[in-house]
Design an enzyme around this catalytic site. Structure first.
Site, PDB file in Angstrom:
ATOM      1  N   ARG A 228     -98.229  82.906 -10.687  1.00 13.37           N
ATOM      2  CA  ARG A 228     -96.858  82.887 -11.174  1.00 13.37           C
ATOM      3  C   ARG A 228     -96.325  81.456 -11.098  1.00 13.37           C
ATOM      4  O   ARG A 228     -96.664  80.706 -10.191  1.00 13.37           O
ATOM      5  CB  ARG A 228     -95.943  83.798 -10.328  1.00 13.37           C
ATOM      6  CG  ARG A 228     -96.075  85.287 -10.615  1.00 13.37           C
ATOM      7  CD  ARG A 228     -95.541  85.638 -11.995  1.00 13.37           C
ATOM      8  NE  ARG A 228     -95.510  87.066 -12.241  1.00 13.37           N
ATOM      9  CZ  ARG A 228     -96.554  87.776 -12.651  1.00 13.37           C
ATOM     10  NH1 ARG A 228     -97.718  87.188 -12.839  1.00 13.37           N
ATOM     11  NH2 ARG A 228     -96.440  89.073 -12.867  1.00 13.37           N
ATOM     12  N   GLU A 257     -90.825  79.312 -18.704  1.00  8.23           N
ATOM     13  CA  GLU A 257     -91.828  79.660 -19.712  1.00  8.23           C
ATOM     14  C   GLU A 257     -91.186  79.944 -21.062  1.00  8.23           C
ATOM     15  O   GLU A 257     -90.300  80.805 -21.142  1.00  8.23           O
ATOM     16  CB  GLU A 257     -92.634  80.871 -19.236  1.00  8.23           C
ATOM     17  CG  GLU A 257     -93.480  80.526 -18.017  1.00  8.23           C
ATOM     18  CD  GLU A 257     -94.245  81.699 -17.441  1.00  8.23           C
ATOM     19  OE1 GLU A 257     -95.157  81.465 -16.633  1.00  8.23           O
ATOM     20  OE2 GLU A 257     -93.919  82.858 -17.794  1.00  8.23           O
ATOM     21  N   HIS A 276     -98.875  81.783 -20.216  1.00  7.18           N
ATOM     22  CA  HIS A 276     -98.851  83.019 -19.416  1.00  7.18           C
ATOM     23  C   HIS A 276     -99.556  84.162 -20.162  1.00  7.18           C
ATOM     24  O   HIS A 276     -99.029  85.274 -20.301  1.00  7.18           O
ATOM     25  CB  HIS A 276     -97.414  83.421 -19.089  1.00  7.18           C
ATOM     26  CG  HIS A 276     -97.316  84.287 -17.867  1.00  7.18           C
ATOM     27  ND1 HIS A 276     -96.210  84.308 -17.052  1.00  7.18           N
ATOM     28  CD2 HIS A 276     -98.197  85.165 -17.306  1.00  7.18           C
ATOM     29  CE1 HIS A 276     -96.400  85.165 -16.059  1.00  7.18           C
ATOM     30  NE2 HIS A 276     -97.605  85.699 -16.197  1.00  7.18           N
TER      31      HIS A 276
END
Length: 331
Positions: A228, A257, A276
């Protein structure tokens, strides 16, 4: 997969909350007994995260199901206090995440992306100028040996890597059973040629990898994260790479992000960056959807699901579920 499984259950209705239309989104959520929520915090406005304000506005809510292994969009403590069960899809996309971790290791160590860019835009460079290193025979340090970390260790050993692991929540004998040598974090950092993060983000792991930790890593080592954003200090990592202390990084996760186009890490040739997507494969998404649907139906049947994040809530959840059933029958 999720929609099909839920809609096949005649006693359960499924409604897609149009959260981009705030009023309609709230109207749907305020009638919901279960909230299936994205795990990606940057894809969801704060008002629709499963936090205190939403809980107060949705008194019928019995459970929250995160559509991922993580649950960054859920305030577990607030849910527990309200008697709301929280489940995540731990392990659902672990094979996908592990493959991405290995892929990033290969991309960084063999300079695959750098070679691709040069071949598309330049001429006159030699093959030796983009020569990298094999990961076979190297030492991999896994930080967090849960589902994804264990799967990564298995794949790494197939490449001939020696695998060390640090996880304060897993006993040494269990770490060995999962395919790694248990070590403390300091030993892992100074010994590993590649460090791969697989730990959750919480109050204890925010900025866990800071300048001091990067300085403790073996000179020339590679840093990989499919965990993360926020667990590693991005500025400190950029400095460790720029100084030449670290040899490269493969990053699938970011504090914000997507990161800004002028992010210092994106300017470095020895950084391989992805958005991601470690768990976002067709297979990973299908597995997570299947897991989520099964756990939601288990909760509605009063059966304890395998990935209950707040087990201490179970008795309160069952009482609230029984009251909800009585209200439905009386309506």
């Amino acid at each position: 997969m999720f929609d099909e499984t839920i809609r096949a259950e005649p006693s359960v209705s499924l409604e897609i909350a149009p959260i981009r239309e705030s009023e309609k989104g709230w109207a749907a959520l305020q009638q919901a007994h279960v909230y299936q929520i994205t795990a990606a915090k940057d894809e969801l406005s704060i008002q629709f995260r499963a936090q205190q304000e939403l809980i107060e506005r949705c008194p019928k809510l019995l459970a929250v199901s995160s559509a991922g292994a993580g649950y960054d969009t859920v305030d577990v403590e607030a849910c527990t206090h309200a008697g709301i069960a929280v489940v995540s899809q731990l392990g659902g996309n672990a094979p996908s995440v592990a493959e991405m971790a290995i892929g990033l290791m290969l991309a960084v160590s063999r300079r695959i992306v750098e070679s691709d860019r040069k071949l598309r835009t330049q001429r006159g460079f030699s093959r030796e100028s983009v020569m990298g290193s094999d990961i076979g025979g190297k030492v991999l340090g896994v930080v967090g040996i849960g589902y994804a970390g264990t799967r990564t260790a298995t794949l790494a050993k197939a490449f001939g890597m020696r695998v060390l692991a640090f996880d304060p929540f897993v006993a040494p004998e269990e770490i060995r059973r999962r395919g790694a040598e248990p070590v403390d974090l300091e030993t892992l950092l100074r010994s590993a040629d590649v460090v791969s993060l697989h730990c959750p983000r919480n109050k204890d792991t925010l900025n866990y990898f800071d300048a001091k930790r990067f300085a403790s890593m073996k000179k020339g080592a590679y840093f990989i994260s499919t965990a993360r954003g926020g667990i590693h200090d991005e500025q400190a990592l950029a400095e460790a790479l720029t100084s030449g202390h670290l040899g490269g990084a493969g990053l699938d996760v970011w504090k914000e992000e997507p990161p800004a186009l002028d992010h210092p890490l994106l300017a470095l040739h020895n950084v391989v960056a992805t958005f991601h997507t470690a768990g976002v494969s067709h297979e990973g998404r299908r597995n997570v959807a299947k897991s989520a649907a099964e756990q939601v139906l288990q909760l509605l049947r009063g059966e304890r699901p395998p990935h209950l994040i707040n087990p201490e809530v179970w008795d309160a959840f069952l009482e609230r579920r029984a009251a909800a059933l009585r209200a439905l029958q009386a309506a």
